[in-house]
Design an enzyme around this catalytic site. Structure first.
Site, PDB file in Angstrom:
ATOM      1  CG  ASP A  47      19.291   9.908  11.099  1.00  8.72           C
ATOM      2  OD1 ASP A  47      19.650   8.983  10.353  1.00  8.72           O
ATOM      3  OD2 ASP A  47      19.425  11.118  10.803  1.00  8.72           O
ATOM      4  CE1 TYR A  52      22.604  15.912   9.233  1.00  9.48           C
ATOM      5  CE2 TYR A  52      21.728  14.491  10.956  1.00  9.48           C
ATOM      6  CZ  TYR A  52      21.724  14.918   9.646  1.00  9.48           C
ATOM      7  OH  TYR A  52      20.842  14.356   8.755  1.00  9.48           O
ATOM      8  CE  LYS A  77      21.619  10.697   7.725  1.00 11.66           C
ATOM      9  NZ  LYS A  77      21.548  11.251   9.098  1.00 11.66           N
ATOM     10  CG  HIS A 110      24.956  13.079   4.689  1.00 12.03           C
ATOM     11  ND1 HIS A 110      25.310  13.631   5.903  1.00 12.03           N
ATOM     12  CD2 HIS A 110      23.699  13.502   4.457  1.00 12.03           C
ATOM     13  CE1 HIS A 110      24.301  14.359   6.364  1.00 12.03           C
ATOM     14  NE2 HIS A 110      23.317  14.304   5.501  1.00 12.03           N
TER      15      HIS A 110
END
Length: 298
Positions: A47, A52, A77, A110
């Site tokens: 994931d 990120y 996401k 998200h």
């Protein structure tokens, strides 16, 4: 031989592993090592997210692994700066380029952004198009409340396959889980062992980590397991998909060693009873592009 991960079946028939590796707050260098270690251990769900900023490193680890791409359930996401219909399509293409793949197994929005709801709805319509075109095998959302799920579905006619939310023994979200059950949405837990309490919390009233609670440590001693393993076993037996984050290969392996014991109904109930009803992560209702101005670069 690698352990076979238990799976849950999404509403569209797609099988999703119930244990995966999360890479939130993993640096680019740490991400390659962590994903590589996870795949070697037997993890088959990874994931990540555009926000990120380590999608490229996840892709690198996938390409370096002897595990085939078709064996890995890959999740990423869409960040809020790319909400809107055309913007979401572009955001997806950007993520695929960074990951070095043609498509993913699960694509999530998200955050819900109730303060910018029209953009959120438009983005969800675009995500629905990506699913119809087969560019993602399943679609979902993250951090959506029951009320926002209901409105999103009424506005678009598209039901998410997954809602990824803060969920751990101190914040079990029973009402939201009931909504998921009613709508056929799978529950995926971020911060499944309470990591959010250690690295960030917006709530001064949040409880300490469940890893140190006597109920959990007592069960760990009884079963000869770590506190994290007990909590992850609790997730598994509830049917939640848990995505613990770690960059430590030893801990990554420990978090996966949860298939050789079981909690009794009474032990499960004792962990259920730890729920405080208090969120530790950010309140999704407060998240919008003004408060979180991060933009994802091409």
């Amino acid at each position: 031989m690698a352990q076979t991960t238990p799976e849950t079946t999404l509403a569209n028939g797609l099988a999703m592993p119930l244990i995966g590796l999360g890479v939130y707050r993993s640096s680019p260098e740490e991400t390659v090592t962590a994903v590589s270690a996870a795949l070697a251990t037997g993890y088959r769900l990874i994931d990540t997210a555009a926000a990120y900023r380590n999608e490229a490193e996840v892709g690198k680890a996938l390409r370096q692994s002897t595990v085939g791409r078709n064996e890995v359930f890959l999740v990423t996401k869409l960040w809020i700066s790319d909400y809107g219909y055309d913007e979401a399509l572009h955001g997806f293409d950007r993520s695929m380029k960074k990951l070095g793949v043609d498509g993913v197994d699960l694509y999530l929005m998200h955050q819900p952004m109730p303060n910018e709801w029209e953009r959120t709805v438009a983005a969800w319509k675009a995500v629905g198009r990506l699913y119809e075109e087969g560019r993602t095998k399943a679609i979902g959302v993250s951090n959506f409340s029951s009320e926002l799920l209901t409105d999103l579905i009424e506005r678009t006619g598209i039901v998410p396959h997954v809602n990824q939310v803060e969920l751990h023994p101190f914040f079990t979200q029973p009402d939201l889980r009931a909504t998921h059950q009613k709508l056929g949405i799978a529950t995926q837990a971020w911060s499944p062992i309470g990591g959010v309490m250690r690295y960030v919390t917006d709530n001064p009233d949040a409880a300490p980590s469940p890893l140190s609670h006597p109920v959990v440590t007592g069960l760990a001693a009884k079963h000869g397991k770590t506190a994290a393993q007990v909590i992850l076993r609790w997730h598994l037996q509830h049917g939640f998909c848990a995505i613990p984050k770690s960059v430590n290969p030893k801990r990554i392996a420990e978090n996966f060693a949860v298939f050789d014991f079981a909690l009794t109904d009474a032990e499960m109930a004792s962990i259920d009873a730890l729920d405080t009803g208090v969120r530790s992560g950010p309140n999704p209702a407060d998240i919008d592009t003004r408060k979180y101005p991060l933009r994802i670069e091409d």
